[in-house]
Design a protein around this motif. Sequence first.
Motif, PDB file in Angstrom:
ATOM      1  N   ILE A  58       0.761  -1.225   0.078  1.00 50.31           N
ATOM      2  CA  ILE A  58       0.035  -0.036  -0.068  1.00 50.31           C
ATOM      3  C   ILE A  58       0.959   1.074   0.011  1.00 50.31           C
ATOM      4  CG2 ILE A  58      -1.931   1.251   1.123  1.00 50.31           C
ATOM      5  CD1 ILE A  58      -2.629  -1.387   2.710  1.00 50.31           C
ATOM      6  N   GLY A  59       0.466   2.230  -0.635  1.00 49.65           N
ATOM      7  CA  GLY A  59       1.279   3.383  -0.894  1.00 49.65           C
ATOM      8  C   GLY A  59       0.819   4.286  -2.025  1.00 49.65           C
ATOM      9  N   ALA A  60       1.409   5.576  -1.848  1.00 46.35           N
ATOM     10  CA  ALA A  60       1.359   6.414  -3.155  1.00 46.35           C
ATOM     11  C   ALA A  60       1.922   6.112  -4.485  1.00 46.35           C
ATOM     12  CB  ALA A  60       1.599   7.893  -2.750  1.00 46.35           C
ATOM     13  N   PHE A  61       1.567   4.955  -5.062  1.00 44.58           N
ATOM     14  CA  PHE A  61       2.211   4.194  -6.218  1.00 44.58           C
ATOM     15  C   PHE A  61       1.658   4.747  -7.485  1.00 44.58           C
ATOM     16  CE2 PHE A  61       1.862   0.526  -3.393  1.00 44.58           C
ATOM     17  CZ  PHE A  61       2.931   0.690  -2.586  1.00 44.58           C
ATOM     18  N   ASP A  62       2.708   4.750  -8.493  1.00 38.15           N
ATOM     19  CA  ASP A  62       1.976   5.084 -10.180  1.00 38.15           C
ATOM     20  C   ASP A  62       1.223   4.102 -10.224  1.00 38.15           C
ATOM     21  OD1 ASP A  62       3.322   7.651 -10.083  1.00 38.15           O
ATOM     22  OD2 ASP A  62       5.203   6.902 -10.796  1.00 38.15           O
ATOM     23  N   GLU A  63       1.522   2.807 -10.186  1.00 39.05           N
ATOM     24  CA  GLU A  63       0.589   1.695 -10.653  1.00 39.05           C
ATOM     25  C   GLU A  63       0.097   1.174  -9.433  1.00 39.05           C
ATOM     26  OE1 GLU A  63       4.127  -0.247  -8.577  1.00 39.05           O
ATOM     27  OE2 GLU A  63       3.810   1.807  -9.796  1.00 39.05           O
ATOM     28  N   GLY A  64      -1.189   0.143  -9.856  1.00 38.40           N
ATOM     29  CA  GLY A  64      -1.847  -0.485  -8.661  1.00 38.40           C
ATOM     30  C   GLY A  64      -3.354  -0.263  -8.740  1.00 38.40           C
ATOM     31  N   GLN A  65      -4.103  -0.633  -7.956  1.00 34.95           N
ATOM     32  CA  GLN A  65      -5.535  -0.398  -7.879  1.00 34.95           C
ATOM     33  C   GLN A  65      -5.768   0.796  -6.866  1.00 34.95           C
ATOM     34  OE1 GLN A  65      -6.616  -4.779  -7.267  1.00 34.95           O
ATOM     35  NE2 GLN A  65      -8.033  -4.269  -9.105  1.00 34.95           N
ATOM     36  N   SER A  66      -6.422   1.755  -7.471  1.00 33.84           N
ATOM     37  CA  SER A  66      -6.738   3.119  -6.450  1.00 33.84           C
ATOM     38  C   SER A  66      -7.724   2.394  -5.372  1.00 33.84           C
ATOM     39  CB  SER A  66      -7.627   4.077  -7.080  1.00 33.84           C
ATOM     40  OG  SER A  66      -6.625   4.392  -8.449  1.00 33.84           O
ATOM     41  N   LEU A  67      -7.416   3.418  -4.413  1.00 35.51           N
ATOM     42  CA  LEU A  67      -8.202   2.979  -2.818  1.00 35.51           C
ATOM     43  C   LEU A  67      -9.553   3.883  -2.976  1.00 35.51           C
ATOM     44  CD1 LEU A  67      -5.428   2.299  -0.366  1.00 35.51           C
ATOM     45  CD2 LEU A  67      -7.032   0.714  -1.621  1.00 35.51           C
ATOM     46  N   PHE A  68      -9.706   5.113  -3.705  1.00 35.86           N
ATOM     47  CA  PHE A  68     -10.452   6.109  -3.685  1.00 35.86           C
ATOM     48  C   PHE A  68     -10.699   6.268  -5.100  1.00 35.86           C
ATOM     49  CE2 PHE A  68      -8.770   6.458   0.633  1.00 35.86           C
ATOM     50  CZ  PHE A  68      -9.821   6.221   1.160  1.00 35.86           C
ATOM     51  N   GLU A  69     -11.895   6.577  -5.591  1.00 35.19           N
ATOM     52  CA  GLU A  69     -12.431   7.248  -6.665  1.00 35.19           C
ATOM     53  C   GLU A  69     -13.315   8.215  -6.542  1.00 35.19           C
ATOM     54  OE1 GLU A  69     -13.950   3.769  -8.795  1.00 35.19           O
ATOM     55  OE2 GLU A  69     -11.844   2.847  -9.138  1.00 35.19           O
ATOM     56  N   ASP A  70     -12.946   9.488  -7.102  1.00 37.11           N
ATOM     57  CA  ASP A  70     -13.965  10.558  -6.810  1.00 37.11           C
ATOM     58  C   ASP A  70     -14.181  10.908  -5.382  1.00 37.11           C
ATOM     59  OD1 ASP A  70     -14.348  10.869  -9.642  1.00 37.11           O
ATOM     60  OD2 ASP A  70     -15.728   9.382  -9.625  1.00 37.11           O
ATOM     61  N   GLY A  71     -13.171  10.670  -4.610  1.00 41.86           N
ATOM     62  CA  GLY A  71     -13.150  10.973  -3.247  1.00 41.86           C
ATOM     63  C   GLY A  71     -13.719   9.830  -2.204  1.00 41.86           C
ATOM     64  N   LYS A  72     -14.265   8.799  -2.837  1.00 42.68           N
ATOM     65  CA  LYS A  72     -15.039   7.760  -2.437  1.00 42.68           C
ATOM     66  C   LYS A  72     -14.305   6.268  -2.429  1.00 42.68           C
ATOM     67  CE  LYS A  72     -19.896   9.952  -3.304  1.00 42.68           C
ATOM     68  NZ  LYS A  72     -20.941   9.335  -3.702  1.00 42.68           N
ATOM     69  N   PRO A  73     -14.616   5.465  -1.279  1.00 43.69           N
ATOM     70  CA  PRO A  73     -13.869   4.052  -1.465  1.00 43.69           C
ATOM     71  C   PRO A  73     -13.973   3.485  -2.875  1.00 43.69           C
ATOM     72  CG  PRO A  73     -14.991   4.347   0.543  1.00 43.69           C
ATOM     73  CD  PRO A  73     -15.518   5.412  -0.159  1.00 43.69           C
ATOM     74  N   SER A  74     -13.107   3.052  -3.568  1.00 43.52           N
ATOM     75  CA  SER A  74     -13.081   2.217  -4.663  1.00 43.52           C
ATOM     76  C   SER A  74     -13.879   0.641  -4.532  1.00 43.52           C
ATOM     77  CB  SER A  74     -11.838   2.095  -5.294  1.00 43.52           C
ATOM     78  OG  SER A  74     -11.000   1.199  -4.523  1.00 43.52           O
ATOM     79  N   GLU A  75     -13.887   0.102  -5.669  1.00 47.61           N
ATOM     80  CA  GLU A  75     -14.547  -1.216  -5.626  1.00 47.61           C
ATOM     81  C   GLU A  75     -13.448  -1.904  -4.834  1.00 47.61           C
ATOM     82  OE1 GLU A  75     -16.028  -4.823  -8.808  1.00 47.61           O
ATOM     83  OE2 GLU A  75     -15.939  -2.680  -9.356  1.00 47.61           O
ATOM     84  N   GLN A  76     -12.441  -1.697  -5.177  1.00 47.22           N
ATOM     85  CA  GLN A  76     -10.947  -2.489  -4.453  1.00 47.22           C
ATOM     86  C   GLN A  76     -11.169  -2.230  -3.008  1.00 47.22           C
ATOM     87  OE1 GLN A  76      -8.964  -4.696  -5.192  1.00 47.22           O
ATOM     88  NE2 GLN A  76      -7.378  -4.633  -3.547  1.00 47.22           N
ATOM     89  N   THR A  77     -11.663  -1.126  -2.689  1.00 46.11           N
ATOM     90  CA  THR A  77     -11.579  -0.928  -1.007  1.00 46.11           C
ATOM     91  C   THR A  77     -12.640  -1.522  -0.362  1.00 46.11           C
ATOM     92  OG1 THR A  77     -10.209   1.199  -1.271  1.00 46.11           O
ATOM     93  CG2 THR A  77     -11.347   0.895   0.543  1.00 46.11           C
ATOM     94  N   GLN A  78     -13.907  -1.504  -1.171  1.00 41.28           N
ATOM     95  CA  GLN A  78     -15.013  -2.036  -0.805  1.00 41.28           C
ATOM     96  C   GLN A  78     -14.812  -3.462  -0.740  1.00 41.28           C
ATOM     97  OE1 GLN A  78     -18.599  -0.869  -2.868  1.00 41.28           O
ATOM     98  NE2 GLN A  78     -17.712   1.080  -3.213  1.00 41.28           N
ATOM     99  N   GLY A  79     -14.217  -4.064  -1.469  1.00 40.23           N
ATOM    100  CA  GLY A  79     -13.957  -5.594  -1.477  1.00 40.23           C
ATOM    101  C   GLY A  79     -13.037  -6.027  -0.264  1.00 40.23           C
TER     102      GLY A  79
END
Length: 266
Positions: free
Chosen positions: A128-149
Motif C-alpha cells: 500500500i502506498g502512493a504508487f504510480d501503478e496498482g488499484q486505486s483505493l479511492f475514486e472521486d473521493g469515495k472508497p473504490s470497488e477494491q477498497t469495498q472488497g
Amino acid sequence: MASAPANTLPIFYNDLLPLSSVDHLDYRTRQIDSAPFLTTQHAVPLTIDEFVPAQRFAPIIFSAGADSVPLLLMGLNEGVNVFVDDEGKLRGPAYVPAYVRRYPWMLAKLRPDSDDLSLCFDPTSPAIGAFDEGQSLFEDGKPSEQTQGVMKFCEDFEQAAARTGQFVRDLQELDLLMDGEVAIQTPVADQPFVYRGFRMINEEKLRDLRGDQLRKINQNGMLPLIHAHLFSLQLMREIFEAQVSQGKGPIAMPATAEPTQEPVGA
C-alpha cells in the motif's frame, strides 16, 4: 490518528493507521508475491470456517492458556515455517490462513469508548502506498470497488473470528480441551522429540459425552470441526520431516536427555 502502540499490535503488524480519504486519497494497492513476515511465524491464527480446507495441509492446534485460540501449525519449532522459503514465497501447495491474506488490512477500534470498527492498514507494508501503478483505493473521493472488497473481506473475517470464539467457549464449557503432547521418534536420537505447549481435543472425553451433549454439538456444527482438528494432528510427523529436509530440524540431544521442543502460540 496516531499510530497504535507496538505492544498492542497483533502479529505481523508493525503499525496501524485508519484509511482516510484525506490523507490517502492518492494511495493504491498492488500485488505482492511474497510474505517475508511469514518466514519465521510457525503458528498462525485460524478461524473455524477454515478448518476443513486447512486440515489437509497442516495440523490445527489450540494455543495454551485460558484464552485459547485455534492455530494452523506451519512449523513445529518456533521461528520455522516449512511452507515458505526464506523470501516468504510459497514452496508448494499450502493453505494460507485468512489472517495472513487479510494483512496489511484489519478492522480496528479507533476509540476505546466505542465499538465502531474502522478499516485500518499497516503503513510499513509494501503493498500500500502512493504508487504510480496498482488499484486505486479511492475514486472521486469515495472508497473504490477494491477498497469495498477489502472491507467486505475484513468484515467476514471478524464474523468468522466471533464464531470461532464461541466455538472455543463451547469446547471449554464441555471440558474437551486438554494439554497436548506429541512424541516423534527419529533415527538421529535415542529419545523421541516431544512437543508440548499447545492444547488439543480430549478424545476420551469426546467419546464419553452424554447423548444430549453429543446431539447438541452435532446439530450446531461443532462435531465436523472437532474431527477436522483431530484428523489434522496426523500431519505432525510430516511437518517434522519437512523441517528436517529443509535443514531446520531440531538438534538431537544426548541419549540421557529428552529432546523437548514446544510450539508456542501466536
